[in-house]
Design an enzyme around this catalytic site. Structure first.
Site, PDB file in Angstrom:
ATOM      1  N   GLY A 115     -15.031 -15.340  67.891  1.00 19.59           N
ATOM      2  CA  GLY A 115     -13.828 -16.115  67.585  1.00 19.59           C
ATOM      3  C   GLY A 115     -13.700 -16.505  66.115  1.00 19.59           C
TER       4      GLY A 115
ATOM      5  N   GLY B 132     -13.001 -14.535  63.703  1.00 18.49           N
ATOM      6  CA  GLY B 132     -11.896 -13.798  63.078  1.00 18.49           C
ATOM      7  C   GLY B 132     -12.238 -12.376  62.672  1.00 18.49           C
TER       8      GLY B 132
ATOM      9  N   SER C 215     -23.509  -9.553  65.657  1.00 16.88           N
ATOM     10  CA  SER C 215     -24.760  -9.182  64.962  1.00 16.88           C
ATOM     11  C   SER C 215     -25.511 -10.417  64.449  1.00 16.88           C
ATOM     12  CB  SER C 215     -24.509  -8.159  63.838  1.00 16.88           C
ATOM     13  OG  SER C 215     -23.358  -8.410  63.081  1.00 16.88           O
TER      14      SER C 215
HETATM   15  S1  ADX Z   1     -23.708  -8.840  69.563  1.00 17.94           S
HETATM   16  O1  ADX Z   1     -24.489 -10.095  69.578  1.00 17.94           O
HETATM   17  O2  ADX Z   1     -24.361  -7.764  70.320  1.00 17.94           O
HETATM   18  O3  ADX Z   1     -23.360  -8.430  68.189  1.00 17.94           O
HETATM   19  P1  ADX Z   1     -20.989  -8.337  70.353  1.00 17.94           P
HETATM   20  O4  ADX Z   1     -20.204  -8.589  69.126  1.00 17.94           O
HETATM   21  O5  ADX Z   1     -21.287  -6.942  70.730  1.00 17.94           O
HETATM   22  O6  ADX Z   1     -22.349  -9.218  70.299  1.00 17.94           O
HETATM   23  O7  ADX Z   1     -20.241  -8.992  71.597  1.00 17.94           O
HETATM   24  C1  ADX Z   1     -19.807 -10.308  71.495  1.00 17.94           C
HETATM   25  C2  ADX Z   1     -18.636 -10.582  72.429  1.00 17.94           C
HETATM   26  O8  ADX Z   1     -19.106 -10.548  73.772  1.00 17.94           O
HETATM   27  C3  ADX Z   1     -18.099 -11.988  72.206  1.00 17.94           C
HETATM   28  O9  ADX Z   1     -17.014 -11.996  71.307  1.00 17.94           O
HETATM   29  C4  ADX Z   1     -17.689 -12.414  73.580  1.00 17.94           C
HETATM   30  O10 ADX Z   1     -16.386 -11.976  73.836  1.00 17.94           O
HETATM   31  C5  ADX Z   1     -18.602 -11.646  74.511  1.00 17.94           C
HETATM   32  N1  ADX Z   1     -19.756 -12.390  75.053  1.00 17.94           N
HETATM   33  C6  ADX Z   1     -20.066 -12.483  76.363  1.00 17.94           C
HETATM   34  N2  ADX Z   1     -21.213 -13.162  76.548  1.00 17.94           N
HETATM   35  C7  ADX Z   1     -21.661 -13.515  75.310  1.00 17.94           C
HETATM   36  C8  ADX Z   1     -22.812 -14.231  74.839  1.00 17.94           C
HETATM   37  N3  ADX Z   1     -23.736 -14.691  75.678  1.00 17.94           N
HETATM   38  N4  ADX Z   1     -22.949 -14.419  73.510  1.00 17.94           N
HETATM   39  C9  ADX Z   1     -22.020 -13.931  72.669  1.00 17.94           C
HETATM   40  N5  ADX Z   1     -20.921 -13.254  73.044  1.00 17.94           N
HETATM   41  C10 ADX Z   1     -20.729 -13.034  74.361  1.00 17.94           C
END
Ligand code: ADX
Length: 176
Positions: free
Chosen positions: A16, A18, A87
């Site tokens: 969220g 952006g 990330s």
């Molecule tokens: S990352 O940590 O592996 O980089 P990524 O960007 O792919 O995350 O996915 C994040 C998206 O997954 C968030 O924007 C949200 O919509 C969703 N989401 C669901 N569960 C989680 C969680 N436990 N933590 C963060 N994002 C989550």
């Protein structure tokens, strides 16, 4: 103008903050400048390339390494790649930086308070009540980058202002 030069614009920041919004504005701007562009968005990658992965550190690192790998293949073929995944872990981001030569890290900074206020996907509410576990910023870590090429402050700037800052940096770095 450096039309043939590929690079990876690596966004990192809370859900969220952006990242997706700014990446779409940048895509338009880069296309206008004659670049080939691909966006690797966290949500979309998780629907396709990383289907089945969860949000443990191990799964997030796998997800990020996949995105980094695809970005490398595209960038070396002259594509301007924009990645938009949380990330959250510094070490794996630095690993990608070492693997991908043309790497521009953008910290999409937004206060947790503001992300919770926006709650675009309604997930912070669920994270705060414990319905979703291991939610970045609430019940899971987010490690800020120490030396990103660009920092945008989305709780203080419009998405257009943030995008303009990034374009300016790309020009300075001779990617545009
Ligand atoms: S990352 O940590 O592996 O980089 P990524 O960007 O792919 O995350 O996915 C994040 C998206 O997954 C968030 O924007 C949200 O919509 C969703 N989401 C669901 N569960 C989680 C969680 N436990 N933590 C963060 N994002 C989550």
């Amino acid at each position: 103008m450096n039309q043939e030069k590929g690079f990876t614009l690596w966004f990192t920041g809370l859900s969220g903050a952006g990242k997706s919004t700014i990446s779409k504005i940048l895509e338009d701007e880069l296309l206008k400048r004659g670049k080939k562009v691909e966006i690797l968005d966290g949500d979309e990658v998780r629907e396709n390339l990383s289907k089945g992965l969860g949000f443990s550190k191990e799964d997030r690192d796998i997800n990020i390494k996949r995105i980094g790998y695809v970005a490398k293949l595209l960038a070396r073929n002259g594509v301007a790649v924009i990645t938009a995944a949380i990330s959250p872990y510094r070490q794996v981001r630095d690993h990608i930086r070492n693997e991908n030569k043309e790497f521009v890290e953008v910290y999409v900074n937004c206060s947790l308070y503001q992300c919770i206020q926006r709650d675009v996907k309604g997930l912070y509410k669920k994270a705060l009540t414990g319905e979703i576990k291991q939610f970045t910023g609430v019940s899971d870590p987010y490690e800020e980058p120490l030396n990103p090429e660009v920092v945008v402050e989305t709780h203080l700037e419009t998405p257009q202002q943030s995008a303009a800052k990034i374009i300016e940096k790309l020009e300075q770095l001779n990617y545009l």
